[in-house]
Write an enzyme that holds these catalytic residues in place. Structure first.
Site, PDB file in Angstrom:
ATOM      1  N   PRO A   2       0.825  -1.190   0.000  1.00 38.11           N
ATOM      2  CG  PRO A   2      -0.101  -1.214   2.075  1.00 38.11           C
ATOM      3  CD  PRO A   2       1.077  -1.660   1.345  1.00 38.11           C
ATOM      4  CD  GLU A   3       2.739   3.051  -4.405  1.00 39.74           C
ATOM      5  OE1 GLU A   3       2.919   4.241  -4.716  1.00 39.74           O
ATOM      6  OE2 GLU A   3       2.880   2.118  -5.207  1.00 39.74           O
ATOM      7  CG  HIS A  92       0.195 -15.297   6.595  1.00 43.65           C
ATOM      8  ND1 HIS A  92       1.440 -15.775   6.920  1.00 43.65           N
ATOM      9  CD2 HIS A  92      -0.202 -16.005   5.513  1.00 43.65           C
ATOM     10  CE1 HIS A  92       1.785 -16.718   6.064  1.00 43.65           C
ATOM     11  NE2 HIS A  92       0.804 -16.890   5.203  1.00 43.65           N
ATOM     12  NE  ARG A 111       7.023 -10.153   0.130  1.00 40.05           N
ATOM     13  CZ  ARG A 111       7.523  -9.453  -0.891  1.00 40.05           C
ATOM     14  NH1 ARG A 111       6.707  -8.801  -1.697  1.00 40.05           N
ATOM     15  NH2 ARG A 111       8.812  -9.395  -1.089  1.00 40.05           N
ATOM     16  NE  ARG A 154      19.435  12.822  -3.429  1.00 40.99           N
ATOM     17  CZ  ARG A 154      18.510  12.126  -2.776  1.00 40.99           C
ATOM     18  NH1 ARG A 154      17.688  12.718  -1.943  1.00 40.99           N
ATOM     19  NH2 ARG A 154      18.403  10.828  -2.975  1.00 40.99           N
TER      20      ARG A 154
END
Length: 273
Positions: A2-3, A92, A111, A154
């Site tokens: 998820p973002e 899980h 995960r 950068r």
DNA sequence: CGGTGGACCTGCTGGC
DNA sequence: TGCCAGCAGGTCCACC
């Protein structure tokens, strides 16, 4: 997984169903996600009521009575849903908060790249790991000028700058790819070779793609759902992410997949320069 | 210092 | 059908 948009949709879906509810019992079923699950502070949430839900970048912040905040990060595969308390525990399911009214808030994360920890509410934003986060892209204060400023000195690829949570909080692989497509920028363009107007345009596309994704309920590839188990619909709106070989929606050339800084990266070689 | 690559995990998919 | 390689929405840390 998820973002920012997915976490924001989750926040909105859970907020009205959690606020005012009391935690009756806390169940922990695994030793550690990305970091150990601290039994004592999590267990001490029992008896407290939820006050409100906030978000910072990809972190979900649940403020509780007694100046405690439960912080949750979903990592790649985390899923936070509110289900009937009697529903059997699923594989899980690592953490469950049993609430008054017969429901439980459960965290599943195959995960185990996620995080769940408790902090004093007052200092939660100033302490690691949230302290170093960069600007919120949807707070109204963000623009491409922030990106231009961060780029000074950068030379990394522009996509790496978008993914740097210390610069902007909440952009992940999907929305980095999509924002760069809309801005017409190749993901590997070095940041010292981007003009001010281009930065401004990129800032605008970042905001637009995040807002559109939220409006669509986020992007579901495999795991993601909101707090009620609903999937996000933004996947159909993705122009490049995961679409190698498919025609670009703008120019028709084949979308290309490369690996940049270790991440799959999709772009249109015709539209993005 | 900045940038890259590997490590951390499990599960799914596609090719042989 | 079965097996194995490769890949996945994130972050951190060691190393050049």
């Amino acid at each position: 997984m998820p973002e920012l948009p997915e976490v924001e949709v989750l926040r909105r879906s859970l907020e009205p169903r959690l606020s005012g509810r009391r935690i009756e019992r806390v169940a922990i079923h695994v030793r550690a996600l990305r970091a150990p699950l601290a039994r004592r502070p999590l267990g001490a949430l029992a008896g407290r009521r939820f006050l409100h839900l906030d978000r910072r970048g990809k972190y979900l912040l649940a403020a509780l009575e007694g100046e405690r905040t439960l912080v949750v990060h979903l990592g790649m595969s985390g899923r936070l849903t509110l289900v009937p308390a009697a529903l059997p525990r699923e594989p899980h399911e690592h953490l469950a908060l049993f609430l008054d009214g017969g429901e439980r808030l459960r965290l599943r994360d195959p995960r185990r790249f996620g995080l769940a920890f408790v902090r004093p509410t007052a200092g939660v934003l100033a302490a690691p790991p949230l302290a170093h986060l960069g600007i919120e892209p949807l707070g109204g204060a963000f623009s491409g000028d922030d990106l231009a400023r961060a780029a000074r000195g950068r030379r990394c690829p522009v996509k790496s700058l978008l993914l740097d949570a210390g610069v902007v909080a909440g952009i992940g692989n999907i929305y980095a790819c999509e924002a760069l497509f809309r801005a017409g920028l190749r993901p590997d363009r070095p940041v010292d070779r981007i003009s001010r107007p281009r930065w401004r345009r990129l800032g605008e596309t970042v905001i637009a793609v995040l807002e559109e994704a939220i409006a669509a309920g986020g992007t579901t590839i495999q795991d993601y759902t909101d707090g009620a188990g609903r999937e996000g619909l933004f996947r159909v709106a993705l122009a490049v992410y995961g679409r190698d070989g498919e025609p670009c929606p703008r120019c028709g050339r084949a979308i290309r997949r490369v690996v940049l800084a270790g991440r799959g990266t999709w772009y249109c070689p015709g539209c993005q320069r």
